[in-house]
Design a protein around this motif. Structure first.
Motif, PDB file in Angstrom:
ATOM      1  N   VAL A  69      22.597  64.041  46.246  1.00  0.00           N
ATOM      2  CA  VAL A  69      21.482  64.388  47.136  1.00  0.00           C
ATOM      3  C   VAL A  69      20.402  65.129  46.360  1.00  0.00           C
ATOM      4  O   VAL A  69      19.199  64.827  46.481  1.00  0.00           O
ATOM      5  N   LEU A  70      20.823  66.110  45.540  1.00  0.00           N
ATOM      6  CA  LEU A  70      19.851  66.871  44.747  1.00  0.00           C
ATOM      7  C   LEU A  70      19.183  66.010  43.685  1.00  0.00           C
ATOM      8  O   LEU A  70      18.050  66.282  43.274  1.00  0.00           O
ATOM      9  N   SER A  71      19.895  64.956  43.258  1.00  0.00           N
ATOM     10  CA  SER A  71      19.336  64.074  42.232  1.00  0.00           C
ATOM     11  C   SER A  71      18.406  63.023  42.822  1.00  0.00           C
ATOM     12  O   SER A  71      17.744  62.289  42.070  1.00  0.00           O
ATOM     13  N   GLY A  72      18.379  62.918  44.151  1.00  0.00           N
ATOM     14  CA  GLY A  72      17.485  61.951  44.788  1.00  0.00           C
ATOM     15  C   GLY A  72      17.989  60.533  44.772  1.00  0.00           C
ATOM     16  O   GLY A  72      17.193  59.586  44.744  1.00  0.00           O
ATOM     17  N   LEU A  73      19.321  60.337  44.781  1.00  0.00           N
ATOM     18  CA  LEU A  73      19.867  58.981  44.811  1.00  0.00           C
ATOM     19  C   LEU A  73      19.433  58.299  46.110  1.00  0.00           C
ATOM     20  O   LEU A  73      19.476  58.907  47.175  1.00  0.00           O
ATOM     21  N   PRO A  74      18.988  57.043  46.049  1.00  0.00           N
ATOM     22  CA  PRO A  74      18.567  56.332  47.258  1.00  0.00           C
ATOM     23  C   PRO A  74      19.642  56.361  48.333  1.00  0.00           C
ATOM     24  O   PRO A  74      20.838  56.272  48.037  1.00  0.00           O
ATOM     25  N   GLY A  75      19.203  56.474  49.583  1.00  0.00           N
ATOM     26  CA  GLY A  75      20.127  56.676  50.689  1.00  0.00           C
ATOM     27  C   GLY A  75      21.159  55.583  50.837  1.00  0.00           C
ATOM     28  O   GLY A  75      22.346  55.869  51.077  1.00  0.00           O
ATOM     29  N   GLU A  76      20.722  54.296  50.691  1.00  0.00           N
ATOM     30  CA  GLU A  76      21.691  53.221  50.888  1.00  0.00           C
ATOM     31  C   GLU A  76      22.760  53.209  49.789  1.00  0.00           C
ATOM     32  O   GLU A  76      23.934  52.929  50.034  1.00  0.00           O
ATOM     33  N   VAL A  77      22.351  53.577  48.559  1.00  0.00           N
ATOM     34  CA  VAL A  77      23.333  53.650  47.454  1.00  0.00           C
ATOM     35  C   VAL A  77      24.288  54.817  47.684  1.00  0.00           C
ATOM     36  O   VAL A  77      25.502  54.707  47.507  1.00  0.00           O
ATOM     37  N   LEU A  78      23.724  55.958  48.080  1.00  0.00           N
ATOM     38  CA  LEU A  78      24.542  57.137  48.340  1.00  0.00           C
ATOM     39  C   LEU A  78      25.541  56.856  49.455  1.00  0.00           C
ATOM     40  O   LEU A  78      26.700  57.284  49.388  1.00  0.00           O
ATOM     41  N   LEU A  79      25.114  56.116  50.485  1.00  0.00           N
ATOM     42  CA  LEU A  79      26.010  55.796  51.595  1.00  0.00           C
ATOM     43  C   LEU A  79      27.216  54.998  51.119  1.00  0.00           C
ATOM     44  O   LEU A  79      28.361  55.329  51.461  1.00  0.00           O
ATOM     45  N   TYR A  80      26.970  53.964  50.322  1.00  0.00           N
ATOM     46  CA  TYR A  80      28.080  53.144  49.830  1.00  0.00           C
ATOM     47  C   TYR A  80      29.014  53.969  48.924  1.00  0.00           C
ATOM     48  O   TYR A  80      30.236  53.881  49.028  1.00  0.00           O
ATOM     49  N   ASN A  81      28.399  54.742  48.056  1.00  0.00           N
ATOM     50  CA  ASN A  81      29.222  55.573  47.170  1.00  0.00           C
ATOM     51  C   ASN A  81      30.074  56.566  47.958  1.00  0.00           C
ATOM     52  O   ASN A  81      31.242  56.787  47.660  1.00  0.00           O
ATOM     53  N   ALA A  82      29.455  57.180  48.990  1.00  0.00           N
ATOM     54  CA  ALA A  82      30.180  58.150  49.808  1.00  0.00           C
ATOM     55  C   ALA A  82      31.322  57.478  50.565  1.00  0.00           C
ATOM     56  O   ALA A  82      32.419  58.059  50.697  1.00  0.00           O
ATOM     57  N   VAL A  83      31.091  56.273  51.072  1.00  0.00           N
ATOM     58  CA  VAL A  83      32.140  55.559  51.795  1.00  0.00           C
ATOM     59  C   VAL A  83      33.310  55.245  50.878  1.00  0.00           C
ATOM     60  O   VAL A  83      34.484  55.441  51.233  1.00  0.00           O
ATOM     61  N   PHE A  84      33.003  54.756  49.667  1.00  0.00           N
ATOM     62  CA  PHE A  84      34.083  54.418  48.734  1.00  0.00           C
ATOM     63  C   PHE A  84      34.861  55.665  48.305  1.00  0.00           C
ATOM     64  O   PHE A  84      36.096  55.662  48.286  1.00  0.00           O
ATOM     65  N   LEU A  85      34.145  56.741  47.977  1.00  0.00           N
ATOM     66  CA  LEU A  85      34.834  57.947  47.542  1.00  0.00           C
ATOM     67  C   LEU A  85      35.581  58.594  48.706  1.00  0.00           C
ATOM     68  O   LEU A  85      36.706  59.091  48.540  1.00  0.00           O
ATOM     69  N   GLY A  86      34.974  58.574  49.895  1.00  0.00           N
ATOM     70  CA  GLY A  86      35.666  59.099  51.068  1.00  0.00           C
ATOM     71  C   GLY A  86      36.919  58.296  51.387  1.00  0.00           C
ATOM     72  O   GLY A  86      37.966  58.857  51.745  1.00  0.00           O
ATOM     73  N   SER A  87      36.827  56.959  51.237  1.00  0.00           N
ATOM     74  CA  SER A  87      38.002  56.114  51.472  1.00  0.00           C
ATOM     75  C   SER A  87      39.103  56.422  50.470  1.00  0.00           C
ATOM     76  O   SER A  87      40.293  56.449  50.819  1.00  0.00           O
ATOM     77  N   ALA A  88      38.709  56.671  49.214  1.00  0.00           N
ATOM     78  CA  ALA A  88      39.702  57.031  48.201  1.00  0.00           C
ATOM     79  C   ALA A  88      40.410  58.327  48.573  1.00  0.00           C
ATOM     80  O   ALA A  88      41.622  58.466  48.389  1.00  0.00           O
ATOM     81  N   ASN A  89      39.657  59.270  49.130  1.00  0.00           N
ATOM     82  CA  ASN A  89      40.261  60.528  49.564  1.00  0.00           C
ATOM     83  C   ASN A  89      41.184  60.332  50.758  1.00  0.00           C
ATOM     84  O   ASN A  89      42.262  60.951  50.826  1.00  0.00           O
ATOM     85  N   LEU A  90      40.783  59.508  51.700  1.00  0.00           N
ATOM     86  CA  LEU A  90      41.639  59.248  52.859  1.00  0.00           C
ATOM     87  C   LEU A  90      42.947  58.579  52.434  1.00  0.00           C
ATOM     88  O   LEU A  90      44.033  58.963  52.893  1.00  0.00           O
ATOM     89  N   ILE A  91      42.827  57.572  51.558  1.00  0.00           N
ATOM     90  CA  ILE A  91      44.034  56.907  51.051  1.00  0.00           C
ATOM     91  C   ILE A  91      44.910  57.915  50.308  1.00  0.00           C
ATOM     92  O   ILE A  91      46.130  57.948  50.466  1.00  0.00           O
ATOM     93  N   GLY A  92      44.258  58.744  49.493  1.00  0.00           N
ATOM     94  CA  GLY A  92      45.000  59.762  48.755  1.00  0.00           C
ATOM     95  C   GLY A  92      45.703  60.744  49.683  1.00  0.00           C
ATOM     96  O   GLY A  92      46.857  61.115  49.454  1.00  0.00           O
ATOM     97  N   CYS A  93      45.020  61.153  50.761  1.00  0.00           N
ATOM     98  CA  CYS A  93      45.627  62.095  51.712  1.00  0.00           C
ATOM     99  C   CYS A  93      46.843  61.490  52.397  1.00  0.00           C
ATOM    100  O   CYS A  93      47.905  62.128  52.486  1.00  0.00           O
TER     101      CYS A  93
END
Length: 394
Positions: free
Chosen positions: A174-198
């Motif tokens: 967010v502080l780096s100004g990553l485009p919103g649609e890219v940030l959304l996909y990245n957040a979904v993938f990383l969040g999914s990795a955390n959910l699977i890990g949990c």
């Protein structure tokens, strides 16, 4: 590990009680949790060492890769993070697995290390974004998988590290100004990795706790007398042998005690085996209360006979304990009309008090206690008789 038949386990077993209470919140009650912590460390220790060693080697590989491929401005700061924070933390955690004093704290040390690795990767991504270098973010997913499944972290610690790393990464982007649609996909993938890990980490710990309880129940089956809940004869012999050897090394006194319920065969014949079993359980409950110190132990030796060992007590100290025990058995008031001693169930006690010598064995002490028990019966039963070893300290 498959649980044994619960009908075979002593119903007073703390492992059985914990199993029936359940542990969906991944927590045992009281001392059981402390015992599990020690068990868990032993289970994951080797895996933790290898995981950290592999992580160290991979870190060195990334150091070489960064040194060869990154532009100078990005490279210097990236190497500073890898060599100044991430590698030392991995090395310290790896060394801590070999230090017995630090092993009880491995969850804390491993959690701090995992969080440092996650924040370190987020820092490297921040450096790359500041210099507009297209560094892939997938490294944050690799580190997430690492501490959920390889480092031996338990659910709460791993989840805390995972989600803190997740939010640190989001803040960086967010502080780096990553485009919103890219940030959304990245957040979904990383969040999914955390959910699977949990989910995976939760069920791994749940299975580990089940195995812990199963091992405890199997140990109870192997060591405990089914009827009374005291140690059985074999388990007592093993523990008493260790205490005997320790007493020889430290020149400490040992009190070996043989106990016999007076006229118990008559009790069984008159009142029936069910009443006899209930009487033995009541007597055993009293006996067990008098051996609570780590090196003390009591057991059902066979039939209506019990045995006990008290470590490091003077004869003047153990005799009042045994007399109180005898009185408490009599005070149970278990009616025994067939006894020639008293109208209630009573106990004869033989004590062998000695400082074990190098030429003596545990069997010698038990024989002496048996002689004392014989004398107690010969002198009228429902009494304590003491015999001293030939070699003893003044």
């Amino acid at each position: 590990m498959k649980l044994p038949n619960l009908n075979w386990v002593n119903q007073d077993s703390p492992y059985l009680q914990q199993y029936r209470e359940g542990f969906r919140l991944l927590s045992f009650s009281g001392e059981m949790e402390d015992t599990f912590n020690r068990y868990h460390i032993a289970v994951v220790l080797v895996r933790m060492r290898w995981a950290l060693l592999v992580a160290l080697l991979l870190m060195l590989l990334f150091v070489v890769l960064d040194a060869l491929s990154l532009p100078e401005a990005v490279r210097n700061q990236t190497l500073a993070i890898r060599l100044g924070l991430m590698s030392p933390m991995l090395l310290f955690c790896w060394l801590a697995t070999y230090n017995r004093a630090l092993r009880p704290h491995l969850q804390l040390i491993g959690g701090a290390t995992s969080l440092a690795e996650g924040l370190g990767v987020a820092g490297i991504i921040w450096v790359a974004r500041q210099h507009e270098f297209p560094l892939p973010y997938e490294g944050i997913i690799l580190i997430t998988v690492f501490f959920y499944f390889l480092t031996g972290l338990r659910f709460v610690t791993a989840a805390l590290c995972g989600w803190l790393t997740f939010f640190a990464y989001l803040l960086v982007e967010v502080l780096s100004g990553l485009p919103g649609e890219v940030l959304l996909y990245n957040a979904v993938f990383l969040g999914s990795a955390n959910l699977i890990g949990c989910f995976g980490c939760y069920f791994l710990e749940y299975a580990t706790r089940q195995n812990f309880l199963a091992q405890g129940l199997l140990q109870d089956l192997a060591e405990k007398d089914f009827l009374t809940g005291l140690l059985n004869r074999r388990a007592f012999s093993e523990r008493a042998e260790r205490s005997w050897r320790q007493a020889q090394r430290e020149e400490q006194p040992i009190a070996l005690v043989m106990m016999d319920v007076d006229y118990f065969k008559r009790y069984n014949d008159h009142y029936g085996h069910a009443a006899g079993d209930a009487a033995l359980r009541a007597v055993a409950e009293v006996i067990g209360r008098y051996a609570r110190r780590p090196l003390d132990s009591t057991a059902r030796y066979g039939g209506e006979e019990f045995v006990g060992l008290w470590y490091g007590l003077a004869e003047a100290d153990i005799l009042p304990i045994l007399e109180t025990l005898r009185c408490e058995i009599e005070a149970l008031g278990l009616v025994h009309t067939q006894s020639d001693v008293a109208p209630v169930v009573t106990l004869s006690i033989g004590l062998a008090w000695l400082v074990p010598q190098t030429h003596q064995s545990l069997e010698d002490g038990l024989r002496l206690a048996d002689v004392a028990l014989y004398l107690a019966k010969e002198q009228g039963r429902n009494r304590v008789v003491s015999k001293r070893g030939a070699n003893r300290q003044p």
